[in-house]
Scaffold this motif. Structure first.
Motif, PDB file in Angstrom:
ATOM      1  N   PRO A 151       4.105   7.099 -17.794  1.00  0.00           N
ATOM      2  CA  PRO A 151       3.667   5.762 -18.246  1.00  0.00           C
ATOM      3  C   PRO A 151       4.856   4.901 -18.641  1.00  0.00           C
ATOM      4  N   THR A 152       4.754   3.619 -18.375  1.00  0.00           N
ATOM      5  CA  THR A 152       5.798   2.680 -18.783  1.00  0.00           C
ATOM      6  C   THR A 152       5.173   1.324 -19.081  1.00  0.00           C
ATOM      7  N   SER A 153       5.659   0.681 -20.122  1.00  0.00           N
ATOM      8  CA  SER A 153       5.161  -0.649 -20.492  1.00  0.00           C
ATOM      9  C   SER A 153       5.640  -1.724 -19.528  1.00  0.00           C
ATOM     10  N   LEU A 154       6.547  -1.361 -18.627  1.00  0.00           N
ATOM     11  CA  LEU A 154       7.083  -2.338 -17.663  1.00  0.00           C
ATOM     12  C   LEU A 154       6.260  -2.409 -16.378  1.00  0.00           C
ATOM     13  N   LYS A 155       5.234  -1.587 -16.268  1.00  0.00           N
ATOM     14  CA  LYS A 155       4.461  -1.550 -15.031  1.00  0.00           C
ATOM     15  C   LYS A 155       3.858  -2.912 -14.692  1.00  0.00           C
ATOM     16  N   VAL A 156       3.171  -3.512 -15.658  1.00  0.00           N
ATOM     17  CA  VAL A 156       2.515  -4.807 -15.409  1.00  0.00           C
ATOM     18  C   VAL A 156       3.540  -5.908 -15.139  1.00  0.00           C
ATOM     19  N   PRO A 157       4.612  -6.052 -15.952  1.00  0.00           N
ATOM     20  CA  PRO A 157       5.611  -7.083 -15.640  1.00  0.00           C
ATOM     21  C   PRO A 157       6.248  -6.915 -14.263  1.00  0.00           C
ATOM     22  N   ILE A 158       6.516  -5.674 -13.860  1.00  0.00           N
ATOM     23  CA  ILE A 158       7.117  -5.441 -12.542  1.00  0.00           C
ATOM     24  C   ILE A 158       6.171  -5.884 -11.430  1.00  0.00           C
ATOM     25  N   LEU A 159       4.921  -5.471 -11.514  1.00  0.00           N
ATOM     26  CA  LEU A 159       3.950  -5.844 -10.475  1.00  0.00           C
ATOM     27  C   LEU A 159       3.717  -7.351 -10.452  1.00  0.00           C
ATOM     28  N   LEU A 160       3.661  -7.966 -11.635  1.00  0.00           N
ATOM     29  CA  LEU A 160       3.474  -9.414 -11.709  1.00  0.00           C
ATOM     30  C   LEU A 160       4.665 -10.147 -11.094  1.00  0.00           C
ATOM     31  N   TYR A 161       5.866  -9.683 -11.408  1.00  0.00           N
ATOM     32  CA  TYR A 161       7.083 -10.295 -10.845  1.00  0.00           C
ATOM     33  C   TYR A 161       7.064 -10.222  -9.321  1.00  0.00           C
ATOM     34  N   LEU A 162       6.763  -9.037  -8.788  1.00  0.00           N
ATOM     35  CA  LEU A 162       6.763  -8.863  -7.337  1.00  0.00           C
ATOM     36  C   LEU A 162       5.676  -9.702  -6.678  1.00  0.00           C
ATOM     37  N   PHE A 163       4.521  -9.816  -7.327  1.00  0.00           N
ATOM     38  CA  PHE A 163       3.431 -10.626  -6.770  1.00  0.00           C
ATOM     39  C   PHE A 163       3.844 -12.093  -6.679  1.00  0.00           C
ATOM     40  N   ILE A 164       4.414 -12.618  -7.773  1.00  0.00           N
ATOM     41  CA  ILE A 164       4.839 -14.023  -7.779  1.00  0.00           C
ATOM     42  C   ILE A 164       5.942 -14.251  -6.750  1.00  0.00           C
ATOM     43  N   ALA A 165       6.887 -13.316  -6.675  1.00  0.00           N
ATOM     44  CA  ALA A 165       7.986 -13.450  -5.710  1.00  0.00           C
ATOM     45  C   ALA A 165       7.456 -13.446  -4.283  1.00  0.00           C
ATOM     46  N   LEU A 166       6.462 -12.600  -4.013  1.00  0.00           N
ATOM     47  CA  LEU A 166       5.894 -12.526  -2.668  1.00  0.00           C
ATOM     48  C   LEU A 166       5.159 -13.810  -2.310  1.00  0.00           C
ATOM     49  N   VAL A 167       4.352 -14.310  -3.237  1.00  0.00           N
ATOM     50  CA  VAL A 167       3.623 -15.565  -2.986  1.00  0.00           C
ATOM     51  C   VAL A 167       4.601 -16.710  -2.761  1.00  0.00           C
ATOM     52  N   SER A 168       5.598 -16.799  -3.617  1.00  0.00           N
ATOM     53  CA  SER A 168       6.605 -17.848  -3.487  1.00  0.00           C
ATOM     54  C   SER A 168       7.311 -17.775  -2.139  1.00  0.00           C
ATOM     55  N   SER A 169       7.625 -16.553  -1.726  1.00  0.00           N
ATOM     56  CA  SER A 169       8.333 -16.377  -0.457  1.00  0.00           C
ATOM     57  C   SER A 169       7.462 -16.763   0.733  1.00  0.00           C
ATOM     58  N   LEU A 170       6.187 -16.382   0.697  1.00  0.00           N
ATOM     59  CA  LEU A 170       5.281 -16.733   1.792  1.00  0.00           C
ATOM     60  C   LEU A 170       5.129 -18.245   1.908  1.00  0.00           C
ATOM     61  N   VAL A 171       5.033 -18.922   0.746  1.00  0.00           N
ATOM     62  CA  VAL A 171       4.951 -20.385   0.753  1.00  0.00           C
ATOM     63  C   VAL A 171       6.247 -20.982   1.288  1.00  0.00           C
ATOM     64  N   GLY A 172       7.382 -20.425   0.855  1.00  0.00           N
ATOM     65  CA  GLY A 172       8.673 -20.925   1.319  1.00  0.00           C
ATOM     66  C   GLY A 172       8.865 -20.747   2.811  1.00  0.00           C
ATOM     67  N   ILE A 173       8.445 -19.591   3.331  1.00  0.00           N
ATOM     68  CA  ILE A 173       8.557 -19.346   4.774  1.00  0.00           C
ATOM     69  C   ILE A 173       7.649 -20.297   5.546  1.00  0.00           C
ATOM     70  N   ALA A 174       6.439 -20.501   5.023  1.00  0.00           N
ATOM     71  CA  ALA A 174       5.500 -21.411   5.689  1.00  0.00           C
ATOM     72  C   ALA A 174       6.029 -22.838   5.709  1.00  0.00           C
ATOM     73  N   ASN A 175       6.687 -23.259   4.636  1.00  0.00           N
ATOM     74  CA  ASN A 175       7.234 -24.620   4.533  1.00  0.00           C
ATOM     75  C   ASN A 175       8.642 -24.732   5.091  1.00  0.00           C
ATOM     76  N   GLU A 176       9.181 -23.593   5.589  1.00  0.00           N
ATOM     77  CA  GLU A 176      10.522 -23.536   6.183  1.00  0.00           C
ATOM     78  C   GLU A 176      11.609 -23.937   5.189  1.00  0.00           C
ATOM     79  N   THR A 177      11.382 -23.634   3.905  1.00  0.00           N
ATOM     80  CA  THR A 177      12.427 -23.883   2.910  1.00  0.00           C
ATOM     81  C   THR A 177      13.332 -22.661   2.736  1.00  0.00           C
ATOM     82  N   VAL A 178      12.899 -21.498   3.236  1.00  0.00           N
ATOM     83  CA  VAL A 178      13.719 -20.288   3.202  1.00  0.00           C
ATOM     84  C   VAL A 178      13.653 -19.599   4.553  1.00  0.00           C
ATOM     85  N   LYS A 179      14.676 -18.810   4.834  1.00  0.00           N
ATOM     86  CA  LYS A 179      14.683 -18.034   6.065  1.00  0.00           C
ATOM     87  C   LYS A 179      14.023 -16.681   5.813  1.00  0.00           C
ATOM     88  N   PRO A 180      13.114 -16.270   6.689  1.00  0.00           N
ATOM     89  CA  PRO A 180      12.438 -14.973   6.478  1.00  0.00           C
ATOM     90  C   PRO A 180      13.412 -13.814   6.308  1.00  0.00           C
TER      91      PRO A 180
END
Length: 315
Positions: free
Chosen positions: A81-110
């Motif tokens: 068990p670790t108290s960092l489980k939720v923050p890690i998953l939340l961070y990765l989720f936000i990063a993934l959503v942000s990246s998908l939006v960025g790729i769709a808008n061509e603001t970042v390279k895949p």
């Protein structure tokens, strides 16, 4: 041509090592952790299909993780068990959503986004591997000793190459590793040694730690990395304020003695740190300051999901 041949040879070697580490880790995860510590300190950096900063641990970490997960399934063990489980998953989720939006808008390279996300996941995997496989204080001490020994070997190796290269201006790490990268690695190792030195009660251990810190410190000076110099002083000062006041005395002593004991070329390089924010500021400093300003503007214009991981160049 020779470099291309070396790179072509390194890839199958790295894959072979990763498979070997997988088998050893399946037998005993501690062997995999040892291999990881060694690879972080001694791995070269290569470029594959335009993707830079590929290292040996990028092959080893997935192998260790796969072997460890296989052991968990086979033995029906559970994650620690670790108290960092939720923050890690939340961070990765936000990063993934942000990246998908960025790729769709061509603001970042895949390609860039996938690489950065992959590195981030890799760091979290290393955390989970250590959390679940370091079972005793004796094991933890053994890994710390190995970290110090590997940093000592890396420093000696880099210094030897630097001394044997009359045209070299800055000390570099293993093949392909830049001065700023090895500088960051050395800072972490020196900070570890300093922390142990402050708490060690045995005089022999303190002497051994001083000897262990000397090559990394000399190597750090010869990187001519302003970023590393500033990070080193700030690290000592902040830890001194938060945890150990004696570090503030050490930090002050380094600042006072540095102009006297440091070679003139190194001192002149370090002195330019104080020019930040002025017209005489080095170009690399200005680039970093501009990146931070640009990041703040980006946050203001897109505060919730940003414009994709890797949108802002870091210098």
């Amino acid at each position: 041509t020779n470099l291309a041949a070396c790179l072509a040879l390194l890839i199958p070697i790295a894959i072979t090592i990763a498979l070997f580490v997988y088998l050893l880790t399946f037998i005993d995860p501690r062997i995999g952790i040892v291999g990881l510590i060694i690879s972080v300190g001694l791995s070269p950096e290569i470029t594959i299909s335009g993707i830079q900063n590929i290292r040996l641990e990028d092959f080893i970490v997935p192998a260790i993780f796969a072997a460890w997960i296989t052991r968990l399934i086979e033995r029906k063990e559970e994650f620690e068990p670790t108290s960092l489980k939720v923050p890690i998953l939340l961070y990765l989720f936000i990063a993934l959503v942000s990246s998908l939006v960025g790729i769709a808008n061509e603001t970042v390279k895949p390609q860039t986004t996938i690489f950065i996300l992959g590195k981030t996941v890799e760091y979290f995997i290393i955390f989970l591997i250590l959390l679940n496989n370091v079972k005793s204080e004796v094991e933890a001490k053994a890994y710390v000793v190995l970290l110090i020994l590997v940093s000592f070997a890396t420093s000696i190796f880099s210094l030897l190459i630097y001394r044997q290269s009359p045209d070299a201006i800055r000390l570099m790490g293993p093949m392909g590793e830049g001065a700023n990268i090895i500088g960051g690695y050395l800072i972490m190792q020196i900070a570890l040694i300093v922390g142990l030195f402050l708490y060690a009660q045995n005089g022999f251990y303190r002497l051994a730690l001083l000897i262990a810190a000397l090559p990394p410190f000399i190597a750090l000076l010869h990187t001519y990395s302003r970023t590393s110099y500033a990070a080193f002083i700030l690290a000592l000062a902040i830890v001194g304020i938060l945890r150990e006041k004696r570090l503030l005395i050490l930090t002050l002593a380094i600042l006072l003695l540095f102009p006297i004991i440091a070679p003139s070329a190194i001192f002149e390089r370090a002195r330019t740190i104080t020019d930040i924010g002025t017209q005489d500021s080095p170009e690399s400093w200005r680039a970093r300051a501009y990146s931070w300003e640009y990041s703040l503007d980006t946050i203001a214009s897109s505060p919730f999901i940003g414009k994709g991981v890797g949108y802002t160049a870091l210098g």
